[in-house]
Design a protein around this motif. Structure first.
Motif, mmCIF file in Angstrom:
data_model
loop_
_atom_site.group_PDB
_atom_site.id
_atom_site.type_symbol
_atom_site.label_atom_id
_atom_site.label_comp_id
_atom_site.label_asym_id
_atom_site.label_seq_id
_atom_site.Cartn_x
_atom_site.Cartn_y
_atom_site.Cartn_z
ATOM 1 N N MET A 1 0.901 -1.121 -0.083
ATOM 2 C CA MET A 1 -0.281 0.298 -0.093
ATOM 3 C C MET A 1 0.639 1.515 0.341
ATOM 4 O O MET A 1 2.094 1.182 1.124
ATOM 5 N N ASP A 2 0.780 2.130 -0.602
ATOM 6 C CA ASP A 2 1.263 3.276 -0.702
ATOM 7 C C ASP A 2 0.407 3.786 0.469
ATOM 8 O O ASP A 2 0.163 3.798 0.805
ATOM 9 N N ASP A 3 1.438 5.661 0.624
ATOM 10 C CA ASP A 3 1.031 6.737 1.609
ATOM 11 C C ASP A 3 -0.404 7.018 0.969
ATOM 12 O O ASP A 3 -0.882 7.442 1.757
ATOM 13 N N THR A 4 -0.812 7.045 -0.079
ATOM 14 C CA THR A 4 -2.515 7.873 -0.404
ATOM 15 C C THR A 4 -3.327 7.064 0.179
ATOM 16 O O THR A 4 -3.864 7.267 0.469
ATOM 17 N N ALA A 8 -5.970 7.574 3.106
ATOM 18 C CA ALA A 8 -7.618 7.608 2.388
ATOM 19 C C ALA A 8 -8.101 6.285 3.810
ATOM 20 O O ALA A 8 -9.080 6.868 3.914
ATOM 21 N N LEU A 9 -7.314 4.847 4.000
ATOM 22 C CA LEU A 9 -8.185 4.611 4.659
ATOM 23 C C LEU A 9 -8.514 4.941 5.958
ATOM 24 O O LEU A 9 -9.177 4.852 7.027
ATOM 25 N N ALA A 10 -7.000 5.878 6.485
ATOM 26 C CA ALA A 10 -6.835 6.558 7.453
ATOM 27 C C ALA A 10 -8.473 7.399 7.785
ATOM 28 O O ALA A 10 -8.807 7.089 9.180
ATOM 29 N N ALA A 11 -8.296 8.024 7.205
ATOM 30 C CA ALA A 11 -9.586 9.271 6.742
ATOM 31 C C ALA A 11 -10.590 8.763 6.866
ATOM 32 O O ALA A 11 -11.920 9.119 7.861
ATOM 33 N N ALA A 12 -11.327 7.403 6.492
ATOM 34 C CA ALA A 12 -12.536 6.806 6.754
ATOM 35 C C ALA A 12 -12.694 6.029 7.375
ATOM 36 O O ALA A 12 -13.661 6.136 8.055
ATOM 37 N N GLY A 25 -24.613 5.323 13.307
ATOM 38 C CA GLY A 25 -23.530 4.808 12.825
ATOM 39 C C GLY A 25 -22.486 4.116 12.382
ATOM 40 O O GLY A 25 -21.696 3.432 11.387
ATOM 41 N N ARG A 26 -23.328 2.524 12.652
ATOM 42 C CA ARG A 26 -22.993 1.509 12.499
ATOM 43 C C ARG A 26 -23.373 1.866 11.120
ATOM 44 O O ARG A 26 -22.123 1.165 9.773
ATOM 45 N N LEU A 27 -24.226 2.163 10.442
ATOM 46 C CA LEU A 27 -24.451 1.609 8.558
ATOM 47 C C LEU A 27 -23.159 3.275 7.692
ATOM 48 O O LEU A 27 -23.058 2.480 7.133
ATOM 49 N N ALA A 28 -22.864 4.144 8.788
ATOM 50 C CA ALA A 28 -22.150 5.185 7.919
ATOM 51 C C ALA A 28 -20.771 4.588 8.510
ATOM 52 O O ALA A 28 -20.017 5.020 7.301
ATOM 53 N N PHE A 29 -20.539 3.652 9.053
ATOM 54 C CA PHE A 29 -18.899 3.476 9.470
ATOM 55 C C PHE A 29 -19.222 2.589 8.470
ATOM 56 O O PHE A 29 -17.853 2.123 7.553
ATOM 57 N N GLY A 30 -19.842 1.392 8.066
ATOM 58 C CA GLY A 30 -20.157 0.680 6.763
ATOM 59 C C GLY A 30 -19.902 0.853 5.540
ATOM 60 O O GLY A 30 -19.113 0.461 4.762
ATOM 61 N N LEU A 31 -20.726 2.151 5.128
ATOM 62 C CA LEU A 31 -20.552 2.882 3.951
ATOM 63 C C LEU A 31 -19.187 3.772 3.989
ATOM 64 O O LEU A 31 -18.881 2.965 2.305
ATOM 65 N N ALA A 32 -18.044 3.762 4.629
ATOM 66 C CA ALA A 32 -17.719 4.384 4.925
ATOM 67 C C ALA A 32 -16.614 3.932 4.230
ATOM 68 O O ALA A 32 -15.419 3.400 3.297
ATOM 69 N N THR A 33 -16.702 2.718 5.090
ATOM 70 C CA THR A 33 -15.459 1.654 5.413
ATOM 71 C C THR A 33 -15.416 1.393 3.533
ATOM 72 O O THR A 33 -14.711 0.597 2.614
ATOM 73 N N TYR A 34 -16.706 0.375 3.540
ATOM 74 C CA TYR A 34 -16.806 0.171 2.002
ATOM 75 C C TYR A 34 -16.355 1.207 0.168
ATOM 76 O O TYR A 34 -15.749 0.651 -0.455
ATOM 77 N N LEU A 35 -16.406 2.237 1.077
ATOM 78 C CA LEU A 35 -16.364 3.446 0.072
ATOM 79 C C LEU A 35 -14.578 3.186 0.002
ATOM 80 O O LEU A 35 -14.123 3.516 -1.617
ATOM 81 N N GLY A 37 -12.461 0.999 0.571
ATOM 82 C CA GLY A 37 -12.251 -0.072 -0.187
ATOM 83 C C GLY A 37 -12.000 -0.487 -1.266
ATOM 84 O O GLY A 37 -11.363 -0.652 -2.379
ATOM 85 N N ARG A 38 -13.306 0.685 -1.624
ATOM 86 C CA ARG A 38 -13.816 0.234 -3.606
ATOM 87 C C ARG A 38 -12.906 1.401 -3.873
ATOM 88 O O ARG A 38 -12.186 1.004 -5.274
ATOM 89 N N ARG A 39 -12.325 1.661 -3.190
ATOM 90 C CA ARG A 39 -11.720 3.526 -3.559
ATOM 91 C C ARG A 39 -10.215 2.460 -4.139
ATOM 92 O O ARG A 39 -9.881 3.184 -5.319
ATOM 93 N N THR A 40 -9.619 2.494 -3.217
ATOM 94 C CA THR A 40 -7.789 2.459 -3.089
ATOM 95 C C THR A 40 -7.896 0.482 -3.353
ATOM 96 O O THR A 40 -7.210 -0.039 -3.281
ATOM 97 N N GLY A 41 -9.204 0.111 -3.555
ATOM 98 C CA GLY A 41 -8.946 -1.487 -4.720
ATOM 99 C C GLY A 41 -8.088 -2.643 -3.967
ATOM 100 O O GLY A 41 -8.037 -2.876 -3.582
ATOM 101 N N LEU A 42 -8.539 -1.435 -2.028
ATOM 102 C CA LEU A 42 -8.289 -3.396 -1.159
ATOM 103 C C LEU A 42 -9.481 -4.505 -1.583
ATOM 104 O O LEU A 42 -10.389 -4.414 -2.089
#
Length: 103
Positions: A1-4, A8-12, A25-35, A37-42
Motif C-alpha cells: 500500500m502506498d502512502d495515499t 485514505a483508509l485512515a481518514a475513512a 453510526g454502524r451504517l455510516a461506518f460500513g458505508l465509509a469503509t466499503y467506499l 475499500g472500493r476507491r483504493t482497490g482493496l
C-alpha cells in the motif's frame, strides 16, 4: 500500500468512528469503509491472506497458539463433562422418582 492509500483508509476509519458516535453510526461506518475499500482497490481476501501470512512470521505466536489451544480444549472437556454429568444426574433422579411412584 502506498502512502495515499494509507491516508485514505485512515481518514475513512476516523470519519467512520466519528459518525459511529451518532445514532446511525454502524451504517455510516460500513458505508465509509466499503467506499474507501472500493476507491483504493482493496481486496478482502488479499488482505486476509497477507495478514495471516504475516502472523505466521511472528516468532512467539506458535507457542501462544499451542498454549491457548490446550487451555481451550481443557475448558471444553470440563464443560462437556459437566453438562453430561448434569443430564445423567437428571435422568437418574427422574428414574428414581418414577420408581418410587410405581412402588
Amino acid at each position: 500500500m502506498d502512502d495515499t492509500t494509507k491516508v485514505a483508509l485512515a481518514a475513512a476509519v476516523a470519519s467512520g468512528y466519528v459518525l459511529g458516535r451518532t445514532k446511525k453510526g454502524r451504517l455510516a461506518f460500513g458505508l465509509a469503509t466499503y467506499l474507501a475499500g472500493r476507491r483504493t482497490g482493496l481486496n478482502p481476501q488479499a488482505l486476509l491472506s497477507g495478514g495471516l501470512g504475516k502472523l505466521g512470521d511472528v516468532p512467539g505466536l506458535q507457542q501462544l497458539n499451542e498454549q491457548v489451544r490446550g487451555e481451550l480444549l481443557s475448558a471444553g472437556r470440563k464443560a462437556l463433562t459437566s453438562a453430561a454429568d448434569r443430564r445423567l444426574g437428571d435422568l437418574a433422579e427422574s428414574l428414581r422418582e418414577r420408581t418410587q411412584r410405581i412402588g
